[in-house]
Motif scaffolding. Structure first.
Motif, short mmCIF file in Angstrom:
data_model
loop_
_atom_site.label_atom_id
_atom_site.label_comp_id
_atom_site.label_asym_id
_atom_site.label_seq_id
_atom_site.Cartn_x
_atom_site.Cartn_y
_atom_site.Cartn_z
N UNK A 9 0.83 -1.21 0.00
CA UNK A 9 0.00 0.00 0.00
C UNK A 9 0.87 1.26 0.00
N UNK A 10 1.92 1.25 0.79
CA UNK A 10 2.81 2.42 0.86
C UNK A 10 3.43 2.72 -0.50
N UNK A 11 3.90 1.71 -1.20
CA UNK A 11 4.51 1.93 -2.51
C UNK A 11 3.47 2.34 -3.55
N UNK A 12 2.29 1.78 -3.48
CA UNK A 12 1.24 2.19 -4.42
C UNK A 12 0.90 3.66 -4.21
N UNK A 13 0.78 4.07 -2.97
CA UNK A 13 0.48 5.48 -2.69
C UNK A 13 1.62 6.38 -3.17
N UNK A 14 2.85 5.93 -2.96
CA UNK A 14 4.02 6.69 -3.41
C UNK A 14 3.98 6.89 -4.93
N UNK A 15 3.73 5.81 -5.66
CA UNK A 15 3.72 5.91 -7.12
C UNK A 15 2.48 6.63 -7.64
N UNK A 16 1.37 6.55 -6.93
CA UNK A 16 0.19 7.33 -7.31
C UNK A 16 0.50 8.82 -7.20
N UNK A 17 1.19 9.19 -6.13
CA UNK A 17 1.58 10.58 -5.95
C UNK A 17 2.53 11.03 -7.06
N UNK A 18 3.52 10.21 -7.39
CA UNK A 18 4.44 10.56 -8.46
C UNK A 18 3.72 10.63 -9.80
N UNK A 19 2.75 9.75 -10.01
CA UNK A 19 1.99 9.75 -11.25
C UNK A 19 1.19 11.05 -11.40
N UNK A 20 0.63 11.54 -10.31
CA UNK A 20 -0.11 12.80 -10.35
C UNK A 20 0.82 13.94 -10.73
N UNK A 21 2.00 13.96 -10.15
CA UNK A 21 2.94 15.05 -10.39
C UNK A 21 3.59 14.96 -11.77
N UNK A 22 4.05 13.78 -12.14
CA UNK A 22 4.85 13.63 -13.36
C UNK A 22 4.12 12.93 -14.50
N UNK A 23 2.85 12.63 -14.32
CA UNK A 23 2.10 11.88 -15.33
C UNK A 23 2.11 12.48 -16.72
N UNK A 24 2.11 13.79 -16.80
CA UNK A 24 2.11 14.45 -18.12
C UNK A 24 3.41 14.21 -18.88
N UNK A 25 4.44 13.74 -18.20
CA UNK A 25 5.71 13.45 -18.86
C UNK A 25 5.73 12.06 -19.49
N UNK A 26 4.70 11.28 -19.22
CA UNK A 26 4.58 9.93 -19.78
C UNK A 26 3.73 9.96 -21.04
N UNK A 27 3.82 8.90 -21.81
CA UNK A 27 2.92 8.78 -22.96
C UNK A 27 1.51 8.48 -22.44
N UNK A 28 0.51 8.73 -23.26
CA UNK A 28 -0.87 8.42 -22.86
C UNK A 28 -1.01 6.94 -22.52
N UNK A 29 -0.38 6.09 -23.32
CA UNK A 29 -0.43 4.64 -23.11
C UNK A 29 0.16 4.27 -21.74
#
Length: 123
Positions: A9-29
């Motif tokens: 759960x801790x790692x999922x929350x960590x990566x969810x947070x990073x995804x919110x911040x840096x998600x626009x740097x990823x491809x849509x896929x």
């Protein structure tokens, strides 16, 4: 990075947070695959069925994206800075300062998004 570590759960929350911040740097896929896995809590099998790809392809995509997110955070430290600022604000928060703190947090959130947009063009 193994399945057990990512599933905590801790790692999922960590990566969810990073995804919110840096998600626009990823491809849509990439963003879609990881969002389904993290935010919507789909299994690897469910994500693979949706996209018509193998479970292994989903897993490899997730691992690559997590590695990218870690690199972005290591270079930009936006999540770390955000949490540091919020922690300090929580320490000084009291009833009479509540509205001021809320306004400061909103300004910080707005500022982080501007920084993300500017830094994204330099990566």
């Amino acid at each position: 990075m193994d399945n057990l570590k990512i599933n905590s759960l801790e790692n999922k929350e960590h990566y969810q947070s990073l995804l919110i911040i840096y998600g626009k740097l990823l491809t849509d896929y990439q963003r879609t695959i990881v969002s389904e896995y993290l935010a919507e809590d789909f299994s690897l099998s469910e994500v693979s069925e949706i996209h018509g790809i193998s479970r292994n392809a989903v897993w490899e995509t997730i691992k690559r994206v997590f590695k990218k997110l870690d690199i972005y955070e290591k270079e930009l430290n936006l999540s770390y800075k955000y949490h540091q600022i919020n922690n300090k604000l929580d320490i000084i928060t009291n009833k009479e300062n509540e509205e001021v703190i809320k306004e400061i947090k909103e300004l910080i959130n707005y500022g982080i998004w501007i920084i993300i947009r500017q830094d994204a063009t330099h990566l």
